[in-house]
Design a protein around this motif. Structure first.
Motif, short mmCIF file in Angstrom:
data_model
loop_
_atom_site.label_atom_id
_atom_site.label_comp_id
_atom_site.label_asym_id
_atom_site.label_seq_id
_atom_site.Cartn_x
_atom_site.Cartn_y
_atom_site.Cartn_z
N LEU A 118 -7.16 20.41 -16.48
CA LEU A 118 -7.74 19.10 -16.75
C LEU A 118 -8.72 19.11 -17.92
O LEU A 118 -8.94 18.08 -18.54
N GLY A 119 -9.32 20.27 -18.21
CA GLY A 119 -10.34 20.32 -19.26
C GLY A 119 -9.83 19.87 -20.62
O GLY A 119 -10.39 18.94 -21.23
N PRO A 120 -8.78 20.50 -21.17
CA PRO A 120 -8.29 20.08 -22.49
C PRO A 120 -7.79 18.63 -22.51
O PRO A 120 -7.97 17.92 -23.51
N ILE A 179 -3.48 11.26 -13.70
CA ILE A 179 -2.59 11.37 -12.54
C ILE A 179 -1.41 12.29 -12.84
O ILE A 179 -1.01 13.13 -12.01
N GLN A 180 -0.83 12.17 -14.04
CA GLN A 180 0.28 13.04 -14.41
C GLN A 180 -0.16 14.50 -14.51
O GLN A 180 0.58 15.41 -14.11
N ALA A 181 -1.36 14.74 -15.03
CA ALA A 181 -1.85 16.12 -15.14
C ALA A 181 -2.07 16.73 -13.76
O ALA A 181 -1.75 17.91 -13.53
N ALA A 240 -6.33 7.82 -1.10
CA ALA A 240 -5.88 8.87 -2.02
C ALA A 240 -6.48 8.64 -3.41
O ALA A 240 -6.65 7.51 -3.85
N ARG A 241 -6.80 9.77 -4.08
CA ARG A 241 -7.48 9.64 -5.37
C ARG A 241 -6.59 8.97 -6.41
O ARG A 241 -7.08 8.19 -7.23
#
Length: 303
Positions: free
Chosen positions: A244-246, A235-237, A210-211
């Motif tokens: 994920l970008g910002p 991981i929280q995002a 798992a990533r």
């Protein structure tokens, strides 16, 4: 009065000499047989999926592997885990195991002790101190080298992290998923330990891990607050479904700010570190150069 003849030592009979020679030869043959049996009992290590050992270990790899085979069952669990953690921080956990590292220290201690004893015999010195110095050098130098390698990897990682995060951010904002962004960062990023660790992360993900678990392993291998913060935020995002970008851009900016703060800290420490060489090496030389002509004039004037 004639002098008395000096007593002569009686030589042992020929059969005694032959028995001593036969016993010596049998002892040497027995020791050689035991060593050959001990060497044959060491299994050959399959290093197809392992990294090459460091150069210092590669020179003495056969005795290191032989000694590690017999040390592996004797090492306690806690020191073994400590050494394994240090090897992981140095990026050598796929090149050496704890038993091989300890065996390398012992082998190099014996080699340095032999060199110290040879030097002592060559220069006519007492063999005690050179022997102890060789043993200490062989035992301590691998540990110092391992510590310096860990510190160097941390410096290189701290330096390359903002640029790698910028690459990942650019790839994510251009429409790639996170795995493809990691792959592009590995392909285009600067050569160094951070790129190697991201490549290892991609291998773990392709192998089925798992990533999130692979990211935690990455943070554990590097053991740096900046990397741990990045991994935790990522991981929280992903768990909350945030964009994920910002987040990646903010992480890259924060890591760059920390890098500049570290550079300013080192720049402020430079004058303090230069104080000792200035007082004890540079200033005496400058004073000697300035005072030399004046001293020569006084000496020429007869004062």
């Amino acid at each position: 009065m004639s002098p008395e003849p000096s007593p002569t030592l009686a030589l042992p009979p020929d059969w005694v000499i032959a028995a001593i020679a036969l016993a010596t030869g049998l002892s040497v043959a027995l020791v050689a047989w035991l060593l050959s049996r001990a060497a044959a009992a060491v299994p050959r290590q399959d290093r197809l999926w392992l990294d090459a050992p460091p150069p210092g270990y590669r020179l003495v790899w056969w005795p290191v592997q032989w000694a590690a085979h017999y040390l592996r069952t004797l090492l306690p669990e806690r020191p073994t885990q400590t050494i394994l953690g240090q090897l992981r921080l140095a990026g050598l956990d796929y090149a050496l195991d704890p038993a091989q590292f300890v065996a390398g220290c012992l082998v190099w201690a014996l080699i340095c002790a032999a060199i110290g004893a040879w030097l002592a015999d060559t220069f006519g010195l007492a063999p005690g101190m050179p022997l102890l110095a060789g043993i200490a050098l062989g035992c301590i130098f691998p540990r110092v080298w391992l510590r310096d390698r860990i510190l160097a990897r941390r410096r290189q990682t701290f330096k390359a992290l903002p640029f790698m995060l910028d690459l990942i951010t650019l790839c994510v904002e251009s429409g790639l998923n996170l795995n493809s962004a990691f792959a592009q960062a590995v392909a285009k990023g600067p050569v160094g330990p951070l790129r190697d660790e991201f490549a290892r992360l991609m291998r773990d993900v392709r192998a089925g891990r798992a990533r999130s678990e692979a990211l935690r392993e990455l943070a554990a291998r590097l053991d740096m607050p900046a990397v741990s913060n990045f991994v935790t935020t990522l991981i929280q995002a992903e768990a909350t479904g945030m964009s994920l970008g910002p987040i990646l851009r903010a992480q890259a900016e924060q890591r760059r700010t920390e890098r500049f703060a570290q550079a300013e800290k080192l720049a402020m420490q430079a004058p303090v570190k230069l104080l000792f060489p200035l007082l004890f090496f540079i200033f005496p030389c400058v004073f000697a150069i300035l005072m030399f002509p004046i001293a020569m004039k006084f000496m020429g004037a007869g004062l």
